[in-house]
Motif scaffolding. Structure first.
Motif, PDB file in Angstrom:
ATOM      1  N   LEU A   7       0.862  -1.170   0.000  1.00  0.00           N
ATOM      2  CA  LEU A   7       0.000   0.000   0.000  1.00  0.00           C
ATOM      3  C   LEU A   7       0.913   1.239   0.000  1.00  0.00           C
ATOM      4  N   SER A   8       0.709   2.159  -0.928  1.00  0.00           N
ATOM      5  CA  SER A   8       1.632   3.297  -0.985  1.00  0.00           C
ATOM      6  C   SER A   8       0.946   4.643  -1.156  1.00  0.00           C
ATOM      7  N   ARG A   9      -0.365   4.625  -1.453  1.00  0.00           N
ATOM      8  CA  ARG A   9      -1.069   5.911  -1.636  1.00  0.00           C
ATOM      9  C   ARG A   9      -2.352   5.896  -0.811  1.00  0.00           C
ATOM     10  N   LEU A  10      -2.863   7.087  -0.541  1.00  0.00           N
ATOM     11  CA  LEU A  10      -4.102   7.163   0.243  1.00  0.00           C
ATOM     12  C   LEU A  10      -5.237   6.392  -0.407  1.00  0.00           C
ATOM     13  N   SER A  11      -5.320   6.472  -1.739  1.00  0.00           N
ATOM     14  CA  SER A  11      -6.433   5.806  -2.416  1.00  0.00           C
ATOM     15  C   SER A  11      -6.370   4.289  -2.202  1.00  0.00           C
ATOM     16  N   ASP A  12      -5.171   3.767  -1.866  1.00  0.00           N
ATOM     17  CA  ASP A  12      -5.051   2.322  -1.619  1.00  0.00           C
ATOM     18  C   ASP A  12      -5.833   1.884  -0.378  1.00  0.00           C
ATOM     19  N   LEU A  13      -6.167   2.837   0.502  1.00  0.00           N
ATOM     20  CA  LEU A  13      -6.934   2.493   1.699  1.00  0.00           C
ATOM     21  C   LEU A  13      -8.326   1.967   1.348  1.00  0.00           C
ATOM     22  N   ALA A  14      -8.786   2.283   0.128  1.00  0.00           N
ATOM     23  CA  ALA A  14     -10.102   1.798  -0.298  1.00  0.00           C
ATOM     24  C   ALA A  14      -9.981   0.607  -1.245  1.00  0.00           C
ATOM     25  N   ILE A 248      -3.628  10.119   8.856  1.00  0.00           N
ATOM     26  CA  ILE A 248      -4.334  11.061   9.728  1.00  0.00           C
ATOM     27  C   ILE A 248      -5.139  11.960   8.812  1.00  0.00           C
ATOM     28  N   GLY A 249      -6.457  11.995   8.999  1.00  0.00           N
ATOM     29  CA  GLY A 249      -7.267  12.811   8.100  1.00  0.00           C
ATOM     30  C   GLY A 249      -8.361  13.528   8.852  1.00  0.00           C
ATOM     31  N   ASN A 250      -8.880  14.574   8.212  1.00  0.00           N
ATOM     32  CA  ASN A 250      -9.914  15.403   8.810  1.00  0.00           C
ATOM     33  C   ASN A 250     -11.281  14.812   8.513  1.00  0.00           C
ATOM     34  N   GLY A 251     -11.969  14.402   9.572  1.00  0.00           N
ATOM     35  CA  GLY A 251     -13.267  13.780   9.386  1.00  0.00           C
ATOM     36  C   GLY A 251     -14.427  14.728   9.616  1.00  0.00           C
ATOM     37  N   VAL A 260     -10.910  11.902   2.520  1.00  0.00           N
ATOM     38  CA  VAL A 260      -9.499  11.582   2.772  1.00  0.00           C
ATOM     39  C   VAL A 260      -8.924  10.747   1.626  1.00  0.00           C
ATOM     40  N   VAL A 261      -9.666   9.704   1.279  1.00  0.00           N
ATOM     41  CA  VAL A 261      -9.119   8.713   0.355  1.00  0.00           C
ATOM     42  C   VAL A 261      -9.118   9.208  -1.092  1.00  0.00           C
ATOM     43  N   GLU A 262     -10.204   9.892  -1.487  1.00  0.00           N
ATOM     44  CA  GLU A 262     -10.293  10.307  -2.891  1.00  0.00           C
ATOM     45  C   GLU A 262      -9.652  11.657  -3.131  1.00  0.00           C
ATOM     46  N   GLN A 263      -9.823  12.578  -2.171  1.00  0.00           N
ATOM     47  CA  GLN A 263      -9.253  13.908  -2.403  1.00  0.00           C
ATOM     48  C   GLN A 263      -7.831  14.021  -1.863  1.00  0.00           C
ATOM     49  N   GLY A 264      -7.419  13.047  -1.114  1.00  0.00           N
ATOM     50  CA  GLY A 264      -6.017  13.029  -0.677  1.00  0.00           C
ATOM     51  C   GLY A 264      -5.663  14.107   0.334  1.00  0.00           C
ATOM     52  N   ILE A 265      -6.655  14.605   1.089  1.00  0.00           N
ATOM     53  CA  ILE A 265      -6.323  15.609   2.112  1.00  0.00           C
ATOM     54  C   ILE A 265      -6.041  14.860   3.416  1.00  0.00           C
TER      55      ILE A 265
END
Ligand code: GLU
Length: 383
Positions: A7-14, A248-251, A260-265
């Motif tokens: 896993l290397s990118r935020l989008s990989d979390l999904a 760590i993301g803003n919920g 978090v996952v799609e916009q990468g913030i």
């Protein structure tokens, strides 16, 4: 065993292949406001969890909010954090409501919530840790969504995690998760205090170094939870030792996971070493929070440990603290820096008696058959 793609990118979390098991930690400020539980927001989050399950991912939730919610219901000031007794009473009231809400909202998607309330000791004691692991595995295989919190009503000051950031990382370790998503009210880690001009959000951090630690602010932004950025970085370190990614993301916004996952913030912490190189046992050891004593070793032993050897009595030059056989201890080199953590094969007085002694003398000193090492290499992790 072939190395699975990392896993290397935020989008990989999904991605159910790269992240088959995701731990999502939800902070108090997201779940509770002046009116009580933020039901609408939680309904949206639960819909996102249901979508992840549909994609084939398993999800564990670590939910805060019991103290904040219970304090509102009991009318306690300072959000129920004025004293330990307040927090424990508030948690007892809030936890029922919180669990009920998760169960109800997950059930609307045909999902079963499974509540686990853990104390620090449950993840520190090797046998209890293995039990937690087995229960979580069984629940996940049965399709349930474990909803975990600290058992705040019984955990006293010395035996509590105190914040759910580290609890989430330890749960991820126990469940052998692929990633942790800490949802709170901050976008992620900034290179300086976010209120300072020019502060920049770091998208990816590989390894929590001293420079990274220096960027963290100790206080919780909302004042509602107990974790600030420091506890989040500690969680990232625990995850790193276990070879697990942590974001760590803003919920605070709607559909927080997608944001978090799609916009990468967010900030994504990636471990330096892959999980394959960090055996589960060593990961558990590396994340242990309570060391009961210290062993000081000479320069030769320090070098041998770094090369992968066990710690033998001959290289032991000092013993500090009261510990029993099986307790976790810090191992320090001659200059006083901690070089390893390990489970000690002897108690403190036996260590003191064996200190500096060659193996041939051990049986006579102890009066019984000695063990092969003071700390065996399999029970040791370099730090
Ligand atoms: N366990 C606490 C609660 O449920 C939250 C701990 C934290 O703020 O991280 O209220």
């Amino acid at each position: 065993m072939p190395e699975t793609p990392r896993l290397s990118r935020l989008s990989d979390l999904a991605d159910s292949t790269l992240c088959p098991l995701l731990v999502i930690k939800v902070g108090s400020a997201l779940l509770v406001d002046g009116q009580g539980a933020r039901r609408q927001w939680l309904t949206e989050l639960v819909a996102e969890i249901a979508a992840a399950k549909q994609r084939g991912q398993k999800v564990i939730v670590v939910s805060s909010g019991a103290i904040a919610l219970g304090a509102r219901r009991l009318g306690l000031d300072k959000g129920g954090r004025g004293s330990l007794a307040d927090a424990q009473a508030a948690a007892a009231v809030g936890q029922i409501a919180l669990s009920g809400l998760w169960a109800e909202l997950l059930a609307a998607h045909g999902l079963s919530a499974a509540q686990l309330l853990l104390t620090l000791e449950d993840l520190e004691d090797r046998r209890r840790y293995l039990n937690v692991t087995a229960t979580l595995t069984r629940l996940l295989d049965a399709g349930a969504v474990p909803v975990i919190n600290e058992n705040d009503s019984v955990a006293t000051q010395e035996i509590r995690f105190g914040d759910n950031d580290r609890l989430a990382a330890r749960v991820a370790q126990a469940a052998r998760a692929d990633a942790v998503l800490l949802l709170s009210d901050v976008d992620g880690l900034y290179d300086r205090h976010p209120s300072e001009p020019g502060a920049t959000l770091l998208p990816v951090v590989t390894g929590v170094t001293d420079d990274i630690r220096a960027m963290a602010s100790p206080v919780s932004g909302s004042g509602m939870g107990s974790g600030g950025m420091i506890s989040k970085l500690q969680a990232a370190e625990i995850a790193e030792l276990a070879g697990i990614a942590l974001a760590i993301g803003n919920g605070t916004k709607d559909q927080p996971i997608a944001r978090v996952v799609e916009q990468g913030i967010a900030t994504l912490f990636l471990p330096r070493a892959s999980r394959a190189s960090a055996a589960a046992r060593k990961a558990w050891l590396g994340g242990r929070l309570r060391l009961k004593g210290t062993l000081i070793v000479d320069a030769g032993a320090a070098r041998a440990l770094r090369e992968g050897a066990s710690l033998l009595a001959a290289g032991l030059s000092g013993v500090d603290g009261q510990f029993s056989r099986g307790d976790a201890v810090a191992i320090k080199g001659p200059e006083g820096a901690v070089i390893a953590h390990g489970l000690c094969e002897y108690d403190a007085s036996e260590c003191a008696a064996l200190k500096g002694q060659k193996s041939a003398q051990h049986a006579a000193i102890l009066g019984y058959a000695p063990r092969p090492a003071i700390v065996h290499r399999d029970q040791m992790v370099m730090v």
